[in-house]
Write a protein that holds these residues in place. Sequence first.
Motif, mmCIF file in Angstrom:
data_model
loop_
_atom_site.group_PDB
_atom_site.id
_atom_site.type_symbol
_atom_site.label_atom_id
_atom_site.label_comp_id
_atom_site.label_asym_id
_atom_site.label_seq_id
_atom_site.Cartn_x
_atom_site.Cartn_y
_atom_site.Cartn_z
ATOM 1 N N THR A 48 -47.978 34.217 6.604
ATOM 2 C CA THR A 48 -47.372 32.887 6.517
ATOM 3 C C THR A 48 -46.772 32.654 5.144
ATOM 4 O O THR A 48 -45.642 32.143 5.016
ATOM 5 N N TRP A 52 -42.903 31.835 4.265
ATOM 6 C CA TRP A 52 -42.520 30.666 3.454
ATOM 7 C C TRP A 52 -41.672 31.096 2.259
ATOM 8 O O TRP A 52 -40.665 30.462 1.943
ATOM 9 N N LEU A 268 -53.335 26.166 3.515
ATOM 10 C CA LEU A 268 -53.235 27.323 4.401
ATOM 11 C C LEU A 268 -54.503 28.156 4.349
ATOM 12 O O LEU A 268 -55.035 28.577 5.389
ATOM 13 N N ARG A 347 -47.159 24.650 10.355
ATOM 14 C CA ARG A 347 -46.389 25.568 9.525
ATOM 15 C C ARG A 347 -46.998 26.961 9.447
ATOM 16 O O ARG A 347 -46.515 27.825 8.727
ATOM 17 N N VAL A 348 -48.083 27.185 10.178
ATOM 18 C CA VAL A 348 -48.831 28.441 10.063
ATOM 19 C C VAL A 348 -48.386 29.442 11.125
ATOM 20 O O VAL A 348 -48.239 29.105 12.303
ATOM 21 N N LEU A 349 -48.181 30.695 10.677
ATOM 22 C CA LEU A 349 -47.974 31.798 11.612
ATOM 23 C C LEU A 349 -49.354 32.294 12.021
ATOM 24 O O LEU A 349 -50.059 32.901 11.212
#
Length: 351
Positions: A48, A52, A268, A347-349
């Motif tokens: 992630t 970004w 995160l 927003r996290v993979l």
Amino acid sequence: MNNSTRLMVGAVAAFGLSFGTQALAQTTITVSTWGGPNHGINTMVWPTWKAWIEEATDDRVTVEVIHDMGPPASQMALVADGVADASWIFHAHMAGRFLATQLPEFPTFEEFSSEDASAAYWQTHQEHLAQAGEHRGIDVMAMGVHGPGQIFTRDQVEDLDGLDGKRLRVGGGVMSGLADAMDVIGVALPPTGVYEAASQGVVDGAMLTLESLKSFRVAEVAPHTLTVDGGFYRGSFAIVVNPMVWDQMSEEDREAVHSVSGEPLSRLFGYMMDVSDERGVEFGKAEGQTFTPVPESDVAMLRQVTDQLIADWSESVSERGVKAEEALAYFYDQLDAAANQDSIAPRVLER
């Protein structure tokens, strides 16, 4: 075409090829990681953060993750010496160097997410703890807190008396103080060494996080869990980089990398810990793991122990310029504020 013309065309072509290569060139941040391949730091945090960074810099900066560059306790030295550009460190692995970072480790006897705690910890570090200079030589990109640390044992115990004399893995910091107070024998081990030590009878159990039931295979060797609300302790981490990495990129890209670090990267890290804990508990239950809350009489004892640990810590960090009472109050205020903010989850993979 005469020779002069051929030379001129060749030179122009070479210049164009060189220019094109430079335009496509990337700055690569080499990350050393010590968790197993399936650990959330490797499946969620690094991918992630990489995405970004690439988005923020239009692909001019990227991240490459390398496994097994060194054991957990060596990561800070690897980064400081430039062997790796970045890594994640567990502060309790370096006894004596880090004291201010024990702030979020003390038991609270209340439930809160690691994501919120990590966001609050980042703000508290910037406002109150950075002045202690404990990360000198490296730059801090994020601060992180893992989930509730509980106690895992090979044989089932019902209360703290059942731990008397047992050998438990500890990772340093607040864990060591609690182990002494509970009359257990603390054995210093990284989480990666617990499975082997427990399977060989070197330890009777471990103080570890719930995610370790799966990620470090603890459920296979310590099938019983003694729990307290909020955990017996939390753990303090940082994501750090070598300052020389900034020399490889433009000011614009430096600012872009920082914009996706700090609180977002801290959130995160905490979110990853929350998800990993949930998966660890699910895995443990499927394997038959038991979960036994400590009785209220033990909670009362732990509160007294915690008060003394905080008092001792406050005196120690005052010598490093940290006003402990103000820092703790600020942390809890930030914890409440973080809980009212949006989660980083969208927003996290995730993997």
